[in-house]
Design a protein around this motif. Structure first.
Motif, short mmCIF file in Angstrom:
data_model
loop_
_atom_site.label_atom_id
_atom_site.label_comp_id
_atom_site.label_asym_id
_atom_site.label_seq_id
_atom_site.Cartn_x
_atom_site.Cartn_y
_atom_site.Cartn_z
N PRO B 570 22.00 41.30 89.98
CA PRO B 570 21.76 41.15 91.42
C PRO B 570 21.87 39.69 91.86
O PRO B 570 21.44 38.78 91.13
N ASN B 571 22.44 39.49 93.06
CA ASN B 571 22.63 38.14 93.57
C ASN B 571 21.32 37.35 93.66
O ASN B 571 21.27 36.17 93.35
N TRP B 572 20.25 38.07 94.10
CA TRP B 572 18.99 37.35 94.27
C TRP B 572 18.49 36.77 92.96
O TRP B 572 17.92 35.69 92.91
N ALA B 573 18.75 37.50 91.86
CA ALA B 573 18.28 37.02 90.55
C ALA B 573 19.06 35.79 90.11
O ALA B 573 18.54 34.92 89.41
N LEU B 574 20.32 35.71 90.54
CA LEU B 574 21.14 34.56 90.17
C LEU B 574 20.83 33.35 91.05
O LEU B 574 20.84 32.22 90.60
N ARG B 575 20.55 33.63 92.35
CA ARG B 575 20.45 32.54 93.32
C ARG B 575 19.04 32.02 93.53
O ARG B 575 18.85 30.93 94.05
N ARG B 576 18.05 32.81 93.16
CA ARG B 576 16.69 32.47 93.55
C ARG B 576 16.20 31.16 92.90
O ARG B 576 16.76 30.69 91.92
N GLU B 577 15.15 30.64 93.52
CA GLU B 577 14.53 29.48 92.90
C GLU B 577 13.48 30.00 91.94
O GLU B 577 12.63 30.81 92.32
N TYR B 578 13.58 29.59 90.70
CA TYR B 578 12.58 30.01 89.70
C TYR B 578 11.46 28.98 89.67
O TYR B 578 11.72 27.79 89.46
N ARG B 579 10.25 29.47 89.89
CA ARG B 579 9.10 28.57 89.76
C ARG B 579 8.49 28.87 88.39
O ARG B 579 7.88 29.93 88.21
N SER B 580 8.71 27.97 87.48
CA SER B 580 8.32 28.24 86.09
C SER B 580 7.13 27.36 85.70
O SER B 580 6.83 26.36 86.35
N THR B 581 6.49 27.76 84.62
CA THR B 581 5.39 26.95 84.11
C THR B 581 5.65 26.66 82.63
O THR B 581 6.63 27.14 82.06
N TYR B 582 4.77 25.88 82.03
CA TYR B 582 4.87 25.66 80.58
C TYR B 582 3.49 25.75 79.97
O TYR B 582 2.51 25.28 80.53
#
Lengths: 261, 848
Positions: B570-582
């Motif tokens: 899906p386009n949204w999964a490719l384009r989205r901003e990922y807010r990640s943690t560590y």
């Protein structure tokens, strides 16, 4: 009993007619091996106690029901070979009915009730229906609904309807059964008079001994079997045996004989 | 059917209906509501299409909208400038807004824009001159719902970040935005010129940067997009044209209209069952007449044709009534859906919609009425001679089955037309048939149980009322189906709504986190934690958040994926901003499915191993060991998938699609999220007030806000659904009135006979009351049980939450439905006792 064979073909010929119903585990024989025949213009009443099979016999003769065995020849046609729609057509062209409960359509006026058989044939004749209503003395009640008519008047409408298609055969089921004696008398007179005028064969199921006394032949049914086939006392020539009880071979011979008196 | 082409059946049908036309019209009332629903919805759909066509540009407010997650780069600015159109900029972000007068604050959607926008459409605002004030200084337009929540008035102050704005007016509608969208946080419009003064942009806030463009007539945006599309992709900009927005809005409403159509169709089906039931009773009463006609020489098709003509006439009457009611409803429908509409809906009649709904109604009503009429073909004329004639066992009648098959086929075709998918249509038909079958089974079981366990010692009226349910030709099952199904729909909606809310409440149960503070900068962490401690709210979790975008999957760039016609990600999964943690370990609400966690150091020089949520891994088609590259705010970070986790997303805490191991992102620009438990509502409000004053950039979401938002969304959606469920309820009651009206003469005779035998009017009334009570009780209980079953299935399969049966509301619905049914039943049979018994017996006899 007169044993001369009829010189003209019968209008109704019943041969070894039997009707059985299943009631739970039991098999009931309502009409049991009945045979007789009636010629044109002949009148015949069927007498018998309740449950003797009179109405069932009438229904079988008119093609309203199918027999278990035996055959009915009505107006030259074997009913067994006709499907329901051909039977309906035969009734519409050749048969008239008079019912104990009058059986008028409650939502139709007297005139409309009389016209129904003609309309079904696609040849409605209002003038003829009005004339018949006049014949039964109801020309001024033509536009009344059944609920607005007395029992006797309703049955007279029923008579007009029965004759509207100039039938060769008329079946009547206790036509006076729901009427008082005086009214019943009037209806009997009208029925027999019109029957005579139209030259119709009449088979009438009745408890009314006065009515049966005015037909030329009386069949008595008991337990589904014809137990007597006789001429009413009023019409019996002097010296003739008053009642012929039929059984065995005598009944069989009656099946192909008619009373020409 | 050929017989219907001759005049006699029509003439006879008309004459035959003389004494019972009013009563016959009651049958047609059963289908009125169903047809009305279909007419209203198809008319509304046509009106919406016209509105979308005529107001298309106001849906977007511009000819072209470009949006990106980063401020435009120099190259992107050059491209936009080269497009030769009027421009208006806007920056969108979420932030806490604070209303000093009331002391209230909440998370809102802030739009910092230029007043040139919207280029098309008008801003609905009070006072009207308010938008112009945004040109003159630090003014704000605040959405009406926010103003109401904090009892704010124009002229009051609203604080966003470090800057205060004076409220210029209350905003009702902005072109391109639906009111429904404001449920996710009210909107506040401020001048773009004052954005920097809020101090929110440099503090890790994630914003959306937009450019709206208006072109001269000769420029065609779609053609333009084809030309500049690849460059926009390169600059990370999304483009939307009026045509795309129109298609998107249209699709949303097409889906909703299809759903509403199915609900309307169910009302029509219930009505169809009512028609079938009424015709069944009617034709039984007509046996003597039909048999007489057969005696007098009418052929079977001619006799059948009389009643088919009547059925056709009744169906047409019902459809006409339905069309008139439907047009009226269509007029009110935009009001019901107002919160979800982006355009003003004009009212005009949709002749094609009316014809379509009429045709569907006609086909269904006729098919439903044909089925009980078919036995006339086989009616023996002997019935005219014998009043007590009962036909023996009837042989197999192929025509009956053919009609039943045609009904199912008609339902399937309708469902297929409105869902466009075989699987959905079959699911709808199967679901419907199973529901009706279960209700019918419940009806029979309920009747049997009442019969079996009813105390024999109870008074005669009670026993007689019960016996009435088993009288020949009764419509017990049909009534239970129509009332029960309506109860089922209403109860199911309630249970689903409550189930979803209950699930969220549970997530914030005792000891669980109930407040999340995000956009916290590194230097604010300690101070904020102290503030929370001051309110007795401990910091339960603290997580760093780094914003990033996906750069490539297994070496294939996102841009290549997007261009690939065979791409299934899906386009949204490719384009989205990922807010990640560590972090180094799993949280309580996480479960390791594959791989290992915490990950080891990995081989020196090899990419770090990240952990993916199972859902996003499936969407990205990424498995263990696959290489994912992220663009972490300008810096490329290559990773490998080291593990797949299952995350319980329902917890009130931040959850992440991608979790990095420690030692990779520590130096990247980041903000922090703190999770706490505030407890009482007053403490939560106090924390919010204090936090927003001391740390304007920090946003706060608490459980109360989540609950309120979801409740509002559900309220809005379920209001529309309830509106349609109401159709089913009213359809059910119409069937009830029709069936009672139809069996009125049967009841009239029974009541008269009872009165002849010495029953008082009160006793007769009680008998009828008991009959309706048992009927409604079984219907309502069956409907509620079916709703429980449906809700249990949804809870298990869709929401994966525990099933809550809600006993008290269920009992309430049961009692309400039963009371209304008894009331309607008794009202429909009123007057039964007024006639003297003999007159009643005669009247009844004449109707037979």
């Amino acid at each position: 009993m007169n044993t001369l064979a009829s010189p003209v073909p019968p209008v109704l010929q019943v041969d070894r007619l039997t009707k059985r119903y299943r009631s739970g585990e039991r098999l009931l024989t309502v009409v049991d091996d009945v045979s007789f025949s009636l010629g044109p213009g002949e009148t015949c009443s069927v007498l018998g106690p309740s449950g003797s099979g009179k109405t069932t016999l009438l229904g079988l003769c008119a093609g309203l029901d199918r027999p278990t065995s035996g055959s009915v020849l009505l107006n030259g046609q074997h009913l067994g070979g006709l499907d329901q729609d051909r039977l309906a057509e035969l009734r519409n062209r050749s048969v008239g009915f008079v019912f104990q409960t009058f059986q008028l359509v409650p939502t139709l006026t007297a005139l409309e009730n009389v016209m129904v058989p003609l309309e079904l044939r696609g040849k409605p004749s209002r003038a003829w229906a009005v004339e018949l209503l006049g014949r039964v003395g109801l020309e001024d009640r033509a536009h009344h609904y059944p609920v607005q008519l007395s029992g006797g008047e309703q049955q007279r409408v029923g008579l007009a309807r029965a004759f509207v298609n100039r039938p060769r055969i008329l079946f009547a089921d206790e036509p006076t059964g729901n009427l008082d004696a005086d009214t019943g008398e009037t209806v009997i007179e009208l029925l027999l008079e019109m029957n005579r005028d139209f030259g119709t064969m009449l088979l009438v199921v009745t408890h009314d001994l006065e009515l049966s006394g005015k037909t030329r032949r009386i069949l008595t049914l008991r337990g589904g079997r014809i137990t007597s086939d006789r001429v009413p006392d009023s019409l019996r020539p002097p010296g003739q045996v008053p009642e012929q009880t039929l059984s065995g071979a005598a009944r069989d011979s009656a099946a192909i004989e008619s009373d020409p008196a | 059917m050929r017989s219907m082409l001759t005049p006699w059946p029509w003439k006879m049908a008309w004459r035959d209906s003389r004494s019972s036309r009013g009563q016959l019209l009651l049958f047609s009332a059963s289908i009125v509501l169903g047809v009305a629903a279909l007419v209203a919805i198809s008319g509304f759909r046509a009106n919406l299409k016209t509105a979308l066509d005529s107001q298309a540009k106001s849906l977007l407010g511009a000819d072209l909208a470009l949006s990106g997650r980063q401020p435009l780069t120099g190259e992107a600015e050059a491209l936009v400038d080269s497009l030769d159109g009027a421009q208006s900029r806007e920056v969108r972000f979420s932030s806490m807004v604070y209303f000093p007068r009331s002391g209230g604050s909440r998370l809102a959607q802030v739009r910092a824009g230029e007043t040139a926008f919207p280029f098309y459409g008008t801003v609905e605002v009070e006072p009207l001159h308010a938008p112009a004030q945004l040109d003159r200084g630090p003014f704000a337009l605040v959405e009406e719902s926010l103003m109401e929540q904090f009892r704010a008035r124009p002229g009051d102050e609203v604080r966003i970040g470090a800057r205060s704005f004076r409220i210029a007016g209350r905003l009702r509608q902005m072109p391109g935005e639906s009111l429904g969208g404001s449920l996710f946080g009210g909107r506040v419009y401020i001048p773009l010129a004052y954005l920097d003064e809020t101090g929110l942009m440099g503090r890790g806030n994630t914003a959306s940067y937009r450019v709206y463009l208006k072109f001269e007539d000769e420029i065609e945006p779609t053609a333009l997009l084809r030309r500049i599309g690849p460059q926009l992709l390169e600059f990370g900009l999304r483009a939307e044209t009026v045509a795309e927005r129109k298609a998107r809005v249209g699709r949303t409403f097409e889906n909703s209209a299809d759903f509403l159509n199915l609900v309307g169709f169910i009302a029509l089906l219930l009505g169809g069952l009512g028609v079938a039931s009424s015709v069944h009773v009617y034709v039984k009463r007509k046996v003597p007449t039909a048999a007489l006609l057969r005696c007098l020489g009418a052929k079977a098709p001619q006799t059948l044709a009389v009643y088919l003509c009547q059925a056709l006439g009744l169906s047409l009457a019902g459809i006409l009534g339905g069309i008139l009611l439907g047009v009226g409803l269509q007029y009110f429908l935009p009001g019901v859906l107002a919160d979800f509409l982006l355009v003003d809906i004009p009212f005009h009649l949709s002749w094609s919609g009316i014809a379509g709904a009429g045709l569907i109604g006609l086909i269904l009503a006729w098919l439903f009425s044909i089925q009980p009429l078919l036995f006339v073909r086989r009616l023996s004329p002997l019935a005219a001679l014998r009043m007590d004639y009962e036909a023996g066992r009837q042989p197999f009648d192929w025509a009956q089955w053919l009609v039943r098959l045609a009904i199912v086929a008609a339902i399937l075709v309708f469902a297929l037309v409105h869902t466009s998918r075989w699987t959905y249509a079959l699911g709808f038909v199967l679901g419907l048939l199973i529901s009706l079958a279960l209700l019918a089974a419940a009806a029979r079981l309920g009747m049997a149980l009442i019969r079996r366990f009813f105390p024999g010692s109870w008074s005669y009226p009670w026993r007689q009322g019960l016996a009435n349910l088993h009288r020949p030709h009764n419509q017990t099952v049909v009534l239970v189906l129509s009332i029960g199904f309506a109860t089922f729909l209403v109860m199911l909606l309630y249970l689903v709504h409550q189930g979803l809310l209950g699930q969220i409440m549970k997530a914030g149960g005792k000891g669980q986190p109930d407040m999340v503070l995000f956009d916290v900068q590194g230097d604010q962490k300690a101070e904020l934690a102290d503030l929370l401690q001051g309110f007795g709210a401990p910091v339960l979790q603290e997580m760093p958040v780094v914003a990033m975008r996906l750069q490539s999957i297994r070496g294939k760039s996102v841009a290549q994926h997007l261009r690939d016609p065979g791409n299934t990600i899906p386009n949204w999964a490719l384009r989205r901003e990922y807010r990640s943690t560590y972090r180094g370990g799993l949280l309580e609400n996480e479960e390791l499915l594959r791989g290992s966690w915490p990950v080891g150091e990995g081989e020196s020089g090899s990419p770090p191993l990240v952990s993916l949520d199972e859902g996003i891994a499936r969407r990205l088609e990424a498995g263990l060991g696959d290489e994912l590259a992220f663009d972490v705010q300008g810096m490329l970070v290559a990773t490998r998938v080291g593990s797949i986790r299952r995350v319980n997303w329902r917890k009130v805490q931040p959850n992440f699609f991608v979790v990095f191991p420690p030692g990779v992102l520590e130096e990247a620009p980041q903000f922090h999220v703190l999770v706490t438990r505030a407890g009482a509502g007053s403490t939560a409000a106090a924390i919010q007030r204090a936090a927003v004053r001391r740390f304007p950039n920090v946003s706060v979401i608490d459980l109360a806000l989540i609950l309120k938002t979801i409740d509002e969304i559900l309220q809005k959606v379920s209001f529309v659904l309830r509106f349609m469920a109401l159709f089913s309820i009213v359809a059910g009651f119409t069937v009830l009135v029709g069936v009672i009206g139809n069996s009125r003469y049967q009841r009239l005779r029974e009541s008269a006979l009872l009165r002849v035998l010495g029953a008082s009017r009160r006793q007769v009334f009680l008998i009828l009351g008991v009959e309706y009570l048992c009927l409604a009780g079984v219907a309502a209980a069956g409907g509620v049980l079916l709703a429980w079953l449906g809700s249990w299935v949804l809870a298990r399969l869709v929401f994966q939450s525990p099933f809550v049966p809600a006993f008290l509301p269920s009992l309430g619905v049961c009692l309400l439905v039963t009371a209304v049914t008894v009331l309607i039943g008794l009202l429909a049979t009123r007057g039964l006792n007024r006639l003297p018994p003999l007159e009643a017996l005669r009247a009844g006899a004449h109707r037979l």
